[in-house]
Write a protein that holds these residues in place. Sequence first.
Motif, PDB file in Angstrom:
ATOM      1  N   ARG A 127      -2.092 -12.834  12.256  1.00  0.00           N
ATOM      2  CA  ARG A 127      -2.215 -14.023  11.425  1.00  0.00           C
ATOM      3  C   ARG A 127      -0.911 -14.811  11.519  1.00  0.00           C
ATOM      4  NH1 ARG A 127      -4.289 -13.080   5.378  1.00  0.00           N
ATOM      5  NH2 ARG A 127      -4.919 -11.158   6.420  1.00  0.00           N
ATOM      6  N   ARG A 148       2.596 -14.654   9.360  1.00  0.00           N
ATOM      7  CA  ARG A 148       2.931 -13.285   8.960  1.00  0.00           C
ATOM      8  C   ARG A 148       3.805 -12.667  10.045  1.00  0.00           C
ATOM      9  NH1 ARG A 148      -0.853 -11.299   5.159  1.00  0.00           N
ATOM     10  NH2 ARG A 148      -1.148 -13.020   3.705  1.00  0.00           N
ATOM     11  N   THR A 149       4.386 -11.538   9.716  1.00  0.00           N
ATOM     12  CA  THR A 149       5.244 -10.909  10.718  1.00  0.00           C
ATOM     13  C   THR A 149       4.440  -9.937  11.580  1.00  0.00           C
ATOM     14  OG1 THR A 149       5.864  -9.025   9.343  1.00  0.00           O
ATOM     15  CG2 THR A 149       7.201 -11.028   9.114  1.00  0.00           C
ATOM     16  N   GLU A 190       3.745  -6.727   9.766  1.00  0.00           N
ATOM     17  CA  GLU A 190       2.575  -6.762   8.880  1.00  0.00           C
ATOM     18  C   GLU A 190       1.279  -6.670   9.676  1.00  0.00           C
ATOM     19  OE1 GLU A 190       3.313  -9.404   5.094  1.00  0.00           O
ATOM     20  OE2 GLU A 190       4.292 -10.321   6.807  1.00  0.00           O
ATOM     21  N   ARG A 231       0.776  -3.092  10.679  1.00  0.00           N
ATOM     22  CA  ARG A 231       0.416  -2.272   9.518  1.00  0.00           C
ATOM     23  C   ARG A 231      -1.021  -2.550   9.072  1.00  0.00           C
ATOM     24  NH1 ARG A 231       4.502  -2.123   4.391  1.00  0.00           N
ATOM     25  NH2 ARG A 231       3.490  -4.047   3.798  1.00  0.00           N
ATOM     26  N   GLU A 232      -1.389  -3.847   9.018  1.00  0.00           N
ATOM     27  CA  GLU A 232      -2.747  -4.213   8.592  1.00  0.00           C
ATOM     28  C   GLU A 232      -3.811  -3.697   9.546  1.00  0.00           C
ATOM     29  OE1 GLU A 232      -3.043  -8.499   7.866  1.00  0.00           O
ATOM     30  OE2 GLU A 232      -1.241  -8.302   6.627  1.00  0.00           O
ATOM     31  N   GLY A 258      -3.946  -0.860  10.793  1.00  0.00           N
ATOM     32  CA  GLY A 258      -4.211   0.558  10.571  1.00  0.00           C
ATOM     33  C   GLY A 258      -3.407   1.472  11.479  1.00  0.00           C
ATOM     34  N   ILE A 259      -2.623   0.893  12.401  1.00  0.00           N
ATOM     35  CA  ILE A 259      -1.721   1.716  13.218  1.00  0.00           C
ATOM     36  C   ILE A 259      -0.630   2.228  12.284  1.00  0.00           C
ATOM     37  CG2 ILE A 259       0.011   1.660  15.068  1.00  0.00           C
ATOM     38  CD1 ILE A 259      -1.687  -0.539  16.420  1.00  0.00           C
ATOM     39  N   ASP A 260      -0.482   3.558  12.215  1.00  0.00           N
ATOM     40  CA  ASP A 260       0.499   4.024  11.222  1.00  0.00           C
ATOM     41  C   ASP A 260       1.702   4.693  11.856  1.00  0.00           C
ATOM     42  OD1 ASP A 260      -0.676   6.363  11.903  1.00  0.00           O
ATOM     43  OD2 ASP A 260      -0.856   7.136   9.870  1.00  0.00           O
ATOM     44  N   GLU A 261       2.179   4.109  12.939  1.00  0.00           N
ATOM     45  CA  GLU A 261       3.381   4.648  13.579  1.00  0.00           C
ATOM     46  C   GLU A 261       4.655   3.968  13.098  1.00  0.00           C
ATOM     47  OE1 GLU A 261       2.940   4.759  17.817  1.00  0.00           O
ATOM     48  OE2 GLU A 261       1.609   6.485  17.717  1.00  0.00           O
ATOM     49  N   LEU A 262       4.503   2.864  12.365  1.00  0.00           N
ATOM     50  CA  LEU A 262       5.698   2.180  11.863  1.00  0.00           C
ATOM     51  C   LEU A 262       5.959   2.615  10.437  1.00  0.00           C
ATOM     52  CD1 LEU A 262       5.447  -1.602  12.843  1.00  0.00           C
ATOM     53  CD2 LEU A 262       6.797   0.188  13.937  1.00  0.00           C
ATOM     54  N   LEU A 263       7.169   3.091  10.180  1.00  0.00           N
ATOM     55  CA  LEU A 263       7.509   3.419   8.796  1.00  0.00           C
ATOM     56  C   LEU A 263       7.739   2.136   8.003  1.00  0.00           C
ATOM     57  CD1 LEU A 263       9.938   6.474   8.959  1.00  0.00           C
ATOM     58  CD2 LEU A 263       7.773   6.342   7.724  1.00  0.00           C
ATOM     59  N   ALA A 264       8.476   1.210   8.606  1.00  0.00           N
ATOM     60  CA  ALA A 264       8.785  -0.074   7.946  1.00  0.00           C
ATOM     61  C   ALA A 264       9.202   0.150   6.496  1.00  0.00           C
ATOM     62  CB  ALA A 264       7.591  -1.018   8.035  1.00  0.00           C
TER      63      ALA A 264
END
Lengths: 105, 424
Positions: A19, A22-23, A26, A29-30, A32-38
Amino acid sequence: MIDITVKTRNGTPHQLPGRMGRTLMEAIRESGIDELLALCGGCCSCATCHVFVEAGAEGLEVPTSKDEDDLLDSSEFRRPGSRLSCQLTLAADMEGLVVQIAPED
Amino acid sequence: MAGTADIVIVGGGHGGAQAAIALRQHGFTGSILIVGREPDLPYERPPLSKGYLSGEKTFERLLLRPAAFWAERGIGLVLGRAGTHVDPAVKRLILSDGRVISYGTLIWATGGDPRRLTCDGADLAGVHAVRTRADVDRLVHELRGGARRAVIIGGGYIGLEAAAVLTKLDCSVVVLEAASRVLARVAGEVLSNFYEAEHRAHGVDLRTQASISHLFGTDGHVSGVCMEDGTVIPADLVIVGIGIEPSVAPLIAAGAEGTAHAGVRVNAQCMTSLPDIYAIGDCAAHENAFAGGEVMRLESVQNANDMAATVAQSLCGDARVYEATPWFWSNQYDLKLQTVGLSRGHDQAVLRGDPADRSFSVIYLRGGRVIAIDAVNRVKDYVQGRKLVELGAHVSPLRLTDVTAPLRDLLDDDVLVSAPPLDT
Protein backbone atom coordinates in the motif's frame (compact mmCIF):
# COMPACT_ATOMS: atom_id res chain seq x y z
CA MET A 1 -1.10 -0.69 -4.50
CA ILE A 2 2.17 -1.77 -6.02
CA ASP A 3 3.55 -5.27 -6.48
CA ILE A 4 6.57 -6.19 -4.44
CA THR A 5 8.48 -9.43 -4.02
CA VAL A 6 9.81 -10.49 -0.65
CA LYS A 7 12.13 -13.46 -0.36
CA THR A 8 12.04 -15.16 3.00
CA ARG A 9 15.25 -16.44 4.58
CA ASN A 10 15.05 -19.78 2.80
CA GLY A 11 14.92 -17.92 -0.53
CA THR A 12 11.23 -18.49 -1.29
CA PRO A 13 9.80 -15.49 -3.16
CA HIS A 14 6.43 -14.12 -2.05
CA GLN A 15 4.52 -11.63 -4.20
CA LEU A 16 2.64 -9.21 -2.08
CA PRO A 17 0.72 -5.99 -2.48
CA GLY A 18 2.24 -2.83 -1.06
CA ARG A 19 0.00 0.00 0.00
CA MET A 20 1.55 3.29 -1.04
CA GLY A 21 2.41 5.56 1.84
CA ARG A 22 2.98 2.61 4.17
CA THR A 23 6.40 1.20 4.84
CA LEU A 24 7.84 -1.99 3.44
CA MET A 25 8.09 -3.31 7.02
CA GLU A 26 4.33 -2.89 7.42
CA ALA A 27 3.62 -4.53 4.06
CA ILE A 28 5.73 -7.54 5.01
CA ARG A 29 4.10 -7.81 8.42
CA GLU A 30 0.56 -7.43 7.00
CA SER A 31 1.26 -10.20 4.50
CA GLY A 32 1.68 -12.67 7.35
CA ILE A 33 5.40 -13.27 6.78
CA ASP A 34 6.70 -13.48 10.32
CA GLU A 35 10.44 -13.37 9.84
CA LEU A 36 10.74 -9.70 10.77
CA LEU A 37 10.85 -8.89 14.45
CA ALA A 38 10.52 -5.15 13.80
CA LEU A 39 10.69 -4.70 17.55
CA CYS A 40 10.59 -0.92 17.71
CA GLY A 41 7.54 -0.83 15.46
CA GLY A 42 9.17 1.22 12.75
CA CYS A 43 10.67 4.22 14.52
CA CYS A 44 14.24 3.53 13.42
CA SER A 45 15.40 2.62 16.91
CA CYS A 46 16.52 -0.98 16.39
CA ALA A 47 17.73 -2.99 13.42
CA THR A 48 15.34 -5.94 13.48
CA CYS A 49 13.63 -5.27 10.12
CA HIS A 50 16.77 -5.57 8.02
CA VAL A 51 16.34 -6.49 4.33
CA PHE A 52 18.57 -6.59 1.27
CA VAL A 53 17.25 -4.66 -1.73
CA GLU A 54 17.94 -6.87 -4.74
CA ALA A 55 16.09 -5.02 -7.46
CA GLY A 56 14.02 -1.91 -7.49
CA ALA A 57 14.00 1.74 -8.30
CA GLU A 58 17.15 3.80 -8.28
CA GLY A 59 18.66 4.74 -4.97
CA LEU A 60 16.65 2.37 -2.78
CA GLU A 61 19.74 0.46 -1.83
CA VAL A 62 21.19 3.45 -0.01
CA PRO A 63 20.13 4.30 3.58
CA THR A 64 18.19 7.54 3.69
CA SER A 65 19.39 8.81 7.04
CA LYS A 66 22.47 8.73 9.21
CA ASP A 67 20.45 6.99 11.94
CA GLU A 68 19.51 4.17 9.59
CA ASP A 69 23.08 3.93 8.35
CA ASP A 70 24.42 3.73 11.92
CA LEU A 71 21.83 1.13 12.95
CA LEU A 72 22.64 -1.03 9.95
CA ASP A 73 26.23 -1.05 11.16
CA SER A 74 25.04 -3.11 14.12
CA SER A 75 24.31 -6.04 11.80
CA GLU A 76 27.06 -8.46 11.00
CA PHE A 77 25.16 -9.23 7.81
CA ARG A 78 25.27 -5.72 6.40
CA ARG A 79 26.12 -5.58 2.72
CA PRO A 80 25.47 -3.23 -0.21
CA GLY A 81 21.70 -3.00 -0.58
CA SER A 82 21.06 -3.34 3.16
CA ARG A 83 18.09 -1.30 4.37
CA LEU A 84 15.80 -1.13 7.36
CA SER A 85 12.44 -1.94 5.82
CA CYS A 86 10.66 0.47 8.19
CA GLN A 87 12.50 3.31 6.47
CA LEU A 88 11.31 2.42 2.95
CA THR A 89 8.02 4.17 2.33
CA LEU A 90 6.26 2.55 -0.60
CA ALA A 91 5.67 4.78 -3.62
CA ALA A 92 4.50 4.32 -7.20
CA ASP A 93 8.04 4.25 -8.56
CA MET A 94 8.88 1.25 -6.39
CA GLU A 95 6.71 -1.14 -8.42
CA GLY A 96 8.57 -4.40 -8.89
CA LEU A 97 10.77 -4.00 -5.80
CA VAL A 98 12.52 -7.22 -4.82
CA VAL A 99 13.96 -7.65 -1.35
CA GLN A 100 15.44 -10.50 0.61
CA ILE A 101 14.97 -10.69 4.39
CA ALA A 102 18.39 -10.54 6.05
CA PRO A 103 19.48 -13.23 8.50
CA GLU A 104 18.70 -12.60 12.16
CA ASP A 105 21.58 -11.11 14.11
CA MET B 1 -17.72 -24.20 29.26
CA ALA B 2 -14.34 -25.92 29.26
CA GLY B 3 -11.37 -26.04 26.97
CA THR B 4 -7.90 -27.42 26.72
CA ALA B 5 -4.59 -26.59 25.05
CA ASP B 6 -1.08 -27.94 25.19
CA ILE B 7 0.26 -24.46 25.83
CA VAL B 8 -1.93 -21.75 27.29
CA ILE B 9 -0.54 -18.22 27.26
CA VAL B 10 -2.16 -15.71 29.60
CA GLY B 11 -1.63 -12.23 28.24
CA GLY B 12 -1.91 -11.00 24.65
CA GLY B 13 0.73 -8.27 24.73
CA HIS B 14 4.23 -8.29 23.26
CA GLY B 15 5.41 -11.22 25.38
CA GLY B 16 2.37 -13.44 24.96
CA ALA B 17 2.08 -12.84 21.23
CA GLN B 18 5.78 -13.38 20.65
CA ALA B 19 5.75 -16.60 22.67
CA ALA B 20 3.06 -18.02 20.38
CA ILE B 21 4.76 -16.78 17.23
CA ALA B 22 8.14 -18.16 18.29
CA LEU B 23 6.66 -21.53 19.30
CA ARG B 24 5.34 -21.98 15.78
CA GLN B 25 8.59 -20.70 14.24
CA HIS B 26 10.51 -23.29 16.20
CA GLY B 27 8.22 -26.05 15.01
CA PHE B 28 5.82 -26.57 17.90
CA THR B 29 2.85 -28.48 16.51
CA GLY B 30 0.65 -28.81 19.60
CA SER B 31 -2.30 -26.58 20.40
CA ILE B 32 -1.67 -23.01 21.55
CA LEU B 33 -4.22 -20.72 23.16
CA ILE B 34 -3.71 -17.05 24.05
CA VAL B 35 -6.02 -15.57 26.68
CA GLY B 36 -6.00 -11.77 26.45
CA ARG B 37 -7.68 -9.35 28.79
CA GLU B 38 -8.12 -6.68 26.15
CA PRO B 39 -10.65 -7.11 23.35
CA ASP B 40 -8.11 -6.31 20.63
CA LEU B 41 -5.74 -8.53 18.71
CA PRO B 42 -2.11 -8.31 19.92
CA TYR B 43 -0.72 -4.87 19.17
CA GLU B 44 2.36 -2.73 19.79
CA ARG B 45 2.13 -0.89 23.08
CA PRO B 46 4.93 1.74 22.76
CA PRO B 47 3.07 3.88 20.17
CA LEU B 48 0.21 4.38 22.64
CA SER B 49 2.11 7.25 24.22
CA LYS B 50 3.51 8.45 20.89
CA GLY B 51 2.13 7.99 17.37
CA TYR B 52 -1.24 6.55 18.36
CA LEU B 53 -1.93 9.32 20.87
CA SER B 54 -0.89 11.96 18.34
CA GLY B 55 -3.14 10.44 15.67
CA GLU B 56 -0.25 9.82 13.28
CA LYS B 57 -0.87 6.07 13.35
CA THR B 58 -4.18 4.27 13.13
CA PHE B 59 -4.79 1.27 15.37
CA GLU B 60 -4.68 -1.13 12.46
CA ARG B 61 -1.03 -0.15 11.90
CA LEU B 62 -0.13 -1.24 15.41
CA LEU B 63 -1.25 -4.84 15.01
CA LEU B 64 1.67 -7.19 15.59
CA ARG B 65 0.24 -9.56 13.00
CA PRO B 66 -2.73 -9.34 10.62
CA ALA B 67 -6.03 -10.76 11.88
CA ALA B 68 -5.82 -13.83 9.65
CA PHE B 69 -2.36 -14.79 10.89
CA TRP B 70 -3.47 -16.29 14.19
CA ALA B 71 -5.95 -18.72 12.68
CA GLU B 72 -3.53 -19.63 9.89
CA ARG B 73 -0.89 -20.61 12.45
CA GLY B 74 -3.39 -22.49 14.58
CA ILE B 75 -3.10 -20.08 17.50
CA GLY B 76 -6.37 -19.79 19.39
CA LEU B 77 -7.37 -16.44 20.90
CA VAL B 78 -9.76 -15.86 23.76
CA LEU B 79 -9.96 -12.08 24.03
CA GLY B 80 -11.62 -9.84 26.58
CA ARG B 81 -11.05 -12.41 29.34
CA ALA B 82 -8.54 -12.46 32.15
CA GLY B 83 -7.06 -15.51 33.82
CA THR B 84 -8.28 -15.24 37.40
CA HIS B 85 -7.40 -18.56 39.10
CA VAL B 86 -4.69 -21.12 38.56
CA ASP B 87 -4.79 -24.61 40.02
CA PRO B 88 -1.34 -26.08 39.42
CA ALA B 89 -2.23 -29.44 40.98
CA VAL B 90 -4.73 -30.24 38.22
CA LYS B 91 -3.20 -27.82 35.69
CA ARG B 92 -6.31 -25.75 35.19
CA LEU B 93 -6.84 -22.08 34.55
CA ILE B 94 -10.12 -20.34 35.31
CA LEU B 95 -11.07 -17.27 33.31
CA SER B 96 -13.00 -14.20 34.39
CA ASP B 97 -16.13 -15.56 32.70
CA GLY B 98 -15.91 -18.83 34.64
CA ARG B 99 -14.55 -20.83 31.76
CA VAL B 100 -12.13 -23.59 32.75
CA ILE B 101 -9.09 -24.27 30.56
CA SER B 102 -6.80 -27.25 31.06
CA TYR B 103 -3.16 -26.66 30.12
CA GLY B 104 -0.10 -28.75 29.58
CA THR B 105 2.18 -25.75 30.01
CA LEU B 106 1.16 -22.28 31.16
CA ILE B 107 3.01 -19.14 30.10
CA TRP B 108 2.10 -16.15 32.25
CA ALA B 109 2.62 -12.96 30.24
CA THR B 110 0.15 -10.57 31.81
CA GLY B 111 2.33 -7.48 32.16
CA GLY B 112 0.97 -5.05 34.69
CA ASP B 113 -1.73 -2.66 35.69
CA PRO B 114 -1.07 1.06 35.88
CA ARG B 115 -0.47 2.12 39.46
CA ARG B 116 -3.31 4.37 40.57
CA LEU B 117 -3.36 7.42 42.75
CA THR B 118 -4.68 6.78 46.23
CA CYS B 119 -5.69 10.36 47.00
CA ASP B 120 -9.20 11.79 46.92
CA GLY B 121 -10.49 12.33 43.41
CA ALA B 122 -8.44 9.52 41.87
CA ASP B 123 -11.63 7.93 40.53
CA LEU B 124 -13.00 11.03 38.79
CA ALA B 125 -13.78 10.83 35.09
CA GLY B 126 -11.03 12.46 33.05
CA VAL B 127 -8.26 10.77 35.03
CA HIS B 128 -6.40 8.55 32.59
CA ALA B 129 -3.75 5.89 32.41
CA VAL B 130 -1.74 5.18 29.26
CA ARG B 131 -1.43 1.43 29.14
CA THR B 132 -4.04 0.08 26.74
CA ARG B 133 -5.66 1.11 23.51
CA ALA B 134 -8.88 1.79 25.43
CA ASP B 135 -7.03 4.16 27.77
CA VAL B 136 -5.71 6.18 24.87
CA ASP B 137 -9.02 6.12 22.97
CA ARG B 138 -10.67 7.69 26.01
CA LEU B 139 -7.94 10.29 26.20
CA VAL B 140 -8.20 11.12 22.50
CA HIS B 141 -11.97 11.40 22.85
CA GLU B 142 -11.53 14.08 25.51
CA LEU B 143 -8.96 15.93 23.40
CA ARG B 144 -11.38 15.91 20.46
CA GLY B 145 -14.02 17.22 22.82
CA GLY B 146 -11.87 20.27 23.47
CA ALA B 147 -9.86 19.35 26.55
CA ARG B 148 -6.70 21.46 26.39
CA ARG B 149 -5.37 21.81 29.92
CA ALA B 150 -3.52 18.61 30.77
CA VAL B 151 -1.87 17.70 34.04
CA ILE B 152 0.47 14.74 33.88
CA ILE B 153 1.31 13.07 37.16
CA GLY B 154 4.63 11.28 36.94
CA GLY B 155 7.79 12.27 35.07
CA GLY B 156 8.74 8.82 33.80
CA TYR B 157 8.91 7.82 30.14
CA ILE B 158 5.15 7.45 29.72
CA GLY B 159 4.43 10.85 31.24
CA LEU B 160 7.17 12.65 29.33
CA GLU B 161 6.26 11.05 26.00
CA ALA B 162 2.63 12.01 26.55
CA ALA B 163 3.73 15.55 27.45
CA ALA B 164 5.67 15.83 24.19
CA VAL B 165 2.66 14.71 22.15
CA LEU B 166 0.16 16.89 23.98
CA THR B 167 2.22 20.07 23.52
CA LYS B 168 2.23 19.30 19.81
CA LEU B 169 -1.56 19.02 19.99
CA ASP B 170 -1.71 22.56 21.40
CA CYS B 171 -2.42 21.55 24.96
CA SER B 172 -1.04 23.43 27.91
CA VAL B 173 0.81 20.78 29.87
CA VAL B 174 1.84 20.59 33.51
CA VAL B 175 4.06 17.68 34.58
CA LEU B 176 4.17 16.90 38.30
CA GLU B 177 7.02 14.70 39.52
CA ALA B 178 7.27 13.71 43.17
CA ALA B 179 11.03 13.06 43.08
CA SER B 180 13.72 15.72 42.77
CA ARG B 181 14.14 14.99 39.07
CA VAL B 182 12.33 13.27 36.19
CA LEU B 183 13.35 9.75 35.08
CA ALA B 184 14.99 9.28 38.49
CA ARG B 185 14.21 5.55 38.52
CA VAL B 186 15.87 4.80 35.18
CA ALA B 187 18.51 7.38 34.30
CA GLY B 188 21.30 9.53 35.69
CA GLU B 189 21.10 13.18 36.58
CA VAL B 190 22.56 14.53 33.34
CA LEU B 191 19.80 12.89 31.34
CA SER B 192 17.12 14.05 33.78
CA ASN B 193 18.35 17.63 33.66
CA PHE B 194 18.48 17.57 29.89
CA TYR B 195 14.92 16.29 29.49
CA GLU B 196 13.60 18.74 32.06
CA ALA B 197 15.16 21.62 30.12
CA GLU B 198 13.80 20.28 26.81
CA HIS B 199 10.26 19.99 28.12
CA ARG B 200 10.40 23.47 29.62
CA ALA B 201 11.73 24.85 26.33
CA HIS B 202 8.68 23.32 24.66
CA GLY B 203 6.41 25.18 27.05
CA VAL B 204 5.76 22.41 29.56
CA ASP B 205 5.28 23.58 33.13
CA LEU B 206 7.41 20.89 34.75
CA ARG B 207 7.53 20.77 38.54
CA THR B 208 9.69 18.39 40.55
CA GLN B 209 9.30 17.55 44.26
CA ALA B 210 5.63 18.11 43.62
CA SER B 211 3.38 16.67 46.33
CA ILE B 212 -0.24 16.21 45.40
CA SER B 213 -2.96 16.57 47.99
CA HIS B 214 -5.99 15.54 45.95
CA LEU B 215 -7.87 15.90 42.70
CA PHE B 216 -11.15 17.72 42.54
CA GLY B 217 -13.94 17.78 40.03
CA THR B 218 -17.18 19.20 38.75
CA ASP B 219 -20.12 16.87 38.07
CA GLY B 220 -17.90 13.84 38.49
CA HIS B 221 -15.26 15.00 36.01
CA VAL B 222 -11.82 16.15 37.08
CA SER B 223 -11.30 19.89 36.95
CA GLY B 224 -8.05 20.32 38.81
CA VAL B 225 -5.27 19.18 41.07
CA CYS B 226 -4.69 20.57 44.55
CA MET B 227 -1.11 20.45 45.79
CA GLU B 228 0.01 19.88 49.39
CA ASP B 229 1.06 23.52 49.63
CA GLY B 230 -2.42 24.61 48.60
CA THR B 231 -1.59 25.52 45.02
CA VAL B 232 -4.43 24.70 42.63
CA ILE B 233 -3.75 23.62 39.06
CA PRO B 234 -6.82 23.64 36.80
CA ALA B 235 -7.12 20.64 34.48
CA ASP B 236 -9.45 19.37 31.77
CA LEU B 237 -7.75 16.01 31.94
CA VAL B 238 -5.20 14.25 34.12
CA ILE B 239 -2.81 11.53 33.04
CA VAL B 240 -1.37 9.28 35.72
CA GLY B 241 1.95 7.72 34.74
CA ILE B 242 3.44 6.50 38.00
CA GLY B 243 4.46 3.00 37.00
CA ILE B 244 2.76 -0.37 36.97
CA GLU B 245 2.06 -3.17 39.38
CA PRO B 246 2.67 -6.62 37.92
CA SER B 247 -0.51 -8.61 37.26
CA VAL B 248 0.45 -11.73 39.16
CA ALA B 249 -2.20 -12.14 41.89
CA PRO B 250 -3.56 -15.48 40.58
CA LEU B 251 -0.09 -17.03 40.49
CA ILE B 252 0.86 -15.76 43.94
CA ALA B 253 -2.45 -17.07 45.28
CA ALA B 254 -1.63 -20.44 43.72
CA GLY B 255 1.60 -20.56 45.71
CA ALA B 256 4.15 -19.21 43.24
CA GLU B 257 7.22 -17.60 44.72
CA GLY B 258 7.07 -13.82 44.42
CA THR B 259 4.98 -10.92 45.64
CA ALA B 260 2.17 -8.78 44.28
CA HIS B 261 4.55 -5.82 44.02
CA ALA B 262 7.87 -7.43 43.06
CA GLY B 263 6.35 -9.82 40.54
CA VAL B 264 6.49 -13.57 40.16
CA ARG B 265 9.95 -15.02 40.65
CA VAL B 266 11.40 -16.95 37.73
CA ASN B 267 14.66 -18.85 37.29
CA ALA B 268 17.12 -18.44 34.43
CA GLN B 269 14.79 -20.44 32.16
CA CYS B 270 11.86 -18.15 33.06
CA MET B 271 10.18 -20.96 35.04
CA THR B 272 8.17 -20.04 38.11
CA SER B 273 8.31 -22.18 41.25
CA LEU B 274 5.08 -23.89 40.13
CA PRO B 275 5.32 -26.93 37.85
CA ASP B 276 4.96 -26.27 34.11
CA ILE B 277 4.31 -22.57 34.63
CA TYR B 278 6.60 -19.99 33.05
CA ALA B 279 6.39 -16.22 33.42
CA ILE B 280 7.76 -13.65 31.00
CA GLY B 281 7.87 -9.90 30.42
CA ASP B 282 7.02 -7.04 32.79
CA CYS B 283 5.64 -9.34 35.50
CA ALA B 284 8.63 -11.71 35.74
CA ALA B 285 11.16 -11.07 38.53
CA HIS B 286 14.45 -12.53 37.36
CA GLU B 287 18.13 -12.33 38.20
CA ASN B 288 19.58 -10.00 35.62
CA ALA B 289 23.30 -10.28 34.90
CA PHE B 290 23.28 -6.72 33.57
CA ALA B 291 22.21 -5.55 37.02
CA GLY B 292 24.95 -7.47 38.78
CA GLY B 293 22.59 -10.40 39.34
CA GLU B 294 19.98 -8.33 41.13
CA VAL B 295 16.46 -9.78 41.07
CA MET B 296 14.30 -7.34 39.15
CA ARG B 297 11.44 -6.82 36.76
CA LEU B 298 12.19 -5.13 33.46
CA GLU B 299 9.43 -3.23 31.72
CA SER B 300 10.38 -3.21 28.07
CA VAL B 301 9.52 -4.68 24.70
CA GLN B 302 13.01 -6.14 24.51
CA ASN B 303 12.58 -8.05 27.75
CA ALA B 304 9.10 -9.34 26.86
CA ASN B 305 10.24 -10.43 23.44
CA ASP B 306 13.49 -12.07 24.42
CA MET B 307 11.98 -13.90 27.38
CA ALA B 308 9.25 -15.18 25.05
CA ALA B 309 11.88 -16.44 22.62
CA THR B 310 13.81 -18.13 25.45
CA VAL B 311 10.73 -20.00 26.68
CA ALA B 312 9.57 -20.94 23.18
CA GLN B 313 12.95 -22.45 22.33
CA SER B 314 13.08 -24.35 25.60
CA LEU B 315 9.60 -25.76 25.02
CA CYS B 316 10.71 -26.90 21.58
CA GLY B 317 13.48 -28.95 23.11
CA ASP B 318 16.34 -26.45 22.86
CA ALA B 319 16.83 -25.45 26.51
CA ARG B 320 17.87 -21.83 26.88
CA VAL B 321 18.62 -19.38 29.65
CA TYR B 322 17.57 -15.76 29.52
CA GLU B 323 20.64 -13.55 29.18
CA ALA B 324 19.65 -10.99 26.56
CA THR B 325 21.15 -7.52 26.58
CA PRO B 326 18.59 -4.98 27.83
CA TRP B 327 17.78 -2.16 25.43
CA PHE B 328 15.12 0.46 25.31
CA TRP B 329 14.07 3.53 23.40
CA SER B 330 12.02 6.65 23.98
CA ASN B 331 11.02 9.29 21.44
CA GLN B 332 10.13 12.78 22.63
CA TYR B 333 9.93 15.78 20.28
CA ASP B 334 12.82 15.28 17.85
CA LEU B 335 14.89 13.46 20.46
CA LYS B 336 15.68 9.83 19.95
CA LEU B 337 16.86 8.24 23.18
CA GLN B 338 18.32 4.75 22.98
CA THR B 339 19.52 2.87 26.01
CA VAL B 340 21.57 -0.27 26.25
CA GLY B 341 22.35 -2.01 29.54
CA LEU B 342 20.99 -1.05 32.96
CA SER B 343 22.36 2.02 34.70
CA ARG B 344 21.10 1.17 38.20
CA GLY B 345 23.95 0.81 40.66
CA HIS B 346 26.38 2.93 38.64
CA ASP B 347 29.08 4.77 40.57
CA GLN B 348 30.21 7.01 37.75
CA ALA B 349 28.46 8.72 34.81
CA VAL B 350 30.61 10.00 31.96
CA LEU B 351 29.28 12.58 29.55
CA ARG B 352 30.25 12.13 25.92
CA GLY B 353 29.38 15.12 23.77
CA ASP B 354 27.53 18.27 24.78
CA PRO B 355 23.83 18.28 25.73
CA ALA B 356 23.67 21.80 24.27
CA ASP B 357 24.20 20.19 20.85
CA ARG B 358 21.18 17.93 21.55
CA SER B 359 23.37 14.97 20.61
CA PHE B 360 25.26 13.30 23.44
CA SER B 361 25.62 10.09 25.39
CA VAL B 362 25.90 9.28 29.05
CA ILE B 363 28.03 6.26 29.78
CA TYR B 364 27.47 4.60 33.14
CA LEU B 365 30.25 2.76 34.92
CA ARG B 366 30.42 0.57 37.99
CA GLY B 367 33.84 -0.25 39.37
CA GLY B 368 35.39 1.16 36.22
CA ARG B 369 33.32 -1.05 33.91
CA VAL B 370 30.78 0.13 31.36
CA ILE B 371 27.31 -1.07 32.45
CA ALA B 372 24.97 1.12 30.40
CA ILE B 373 24.71 3.86 27.81
CA ASP B 374 21.98 6.43 27.24
CA ALA B 375 22.41 7.87 23.75
CA VAL B 376 20.41 10.94 22.76
CA ASN B 377 20.34 11.58 19.00
CA ARG B 378 23.53 9.57 18.83
CA VAL B 379 22.71 6.25 17.24
CA LYS B 380 26.34 5.51 16.53
CA ASP B 381 27.22 5.48 20.23
CA TYR B 382 24.26 3.23 20.96
CA VAL B 383 25.27 0.76 18.26
CA GLN B 384 28.98 0.79 18.99
CA GLY B 385 28.65 1.03 22.75
CA ARG B 386 26.55 -2.12 23.01
CA LYS B 387 29.66 -4.29 22.86
CA LEU B 388 31.27 -2.30 25.68
CA VAL B 389 28.22 -3.03 27.83
CA GLU B 390 28.07 -6.69 26.87
CA LEU B 391 31.75 -7.15 27.69
CA GLY B 392 31.59 -5.05 30.84
CA ALA B 393 34.55 -3.23 29.35
CA HIS B 394 37.07 -1.45 31.51
CA VAL B 395 37.65 1.84 29.70
CA SER B 396 39.14 5.01 31.06
CA PRO B 397 36.53 7.76 31.43
CA LEU B 398 38.84 10.15 29.61
CA ARG B 399 38.76 8.02 26.49
CA LEU B 400 34.98 7.74 26.66
CA THR B 401 34.63 11.52 26.61
CA ASP B 402 36.68 11.87 23.44
CA VAL B 403 33.98 12.29 20.80
CA THR B 404 36.54 12.12 18.00
CA ALA B 405 37.26 8.48 18.89
CA PRO B 406 34.43 6.11 17.90
CA LEU B 407 33.40 3.80 20.76
CA ARG B 408 34.10 0.90 18.46
CA ASP B 409 37.82 1.75 18.56
CA LEU B 410 37.85 1.31 22.31
CA LEU B 411 37.07 -2.35 21.80
CA ASP B 412 40.59 -2.94 20.58
CA ASP B 413 41.88 -1.59 23.83
CA ASP B 414 44.17 -4.02 25.62
CA VAL B 415 42.57 -3.06 28.96
CA LEU B 416 39.64 -5.19 27.87
CA VAL B 417 41.72 -8.30 27.82
CA SER B 418 43.19 -7.77 31.26
CA ALA B 419 39.84 -7.01 32.87
CA PRO B 420 38.85 -9.39 35.69
CA PRO B 421 35.48 -11.18 35.42
CA LEU B 422 32.35 -9.25 36.40
CA ASP B 423 31.45 -9.82 40.01
CA THR B 424 27.78 -10.77 39.93
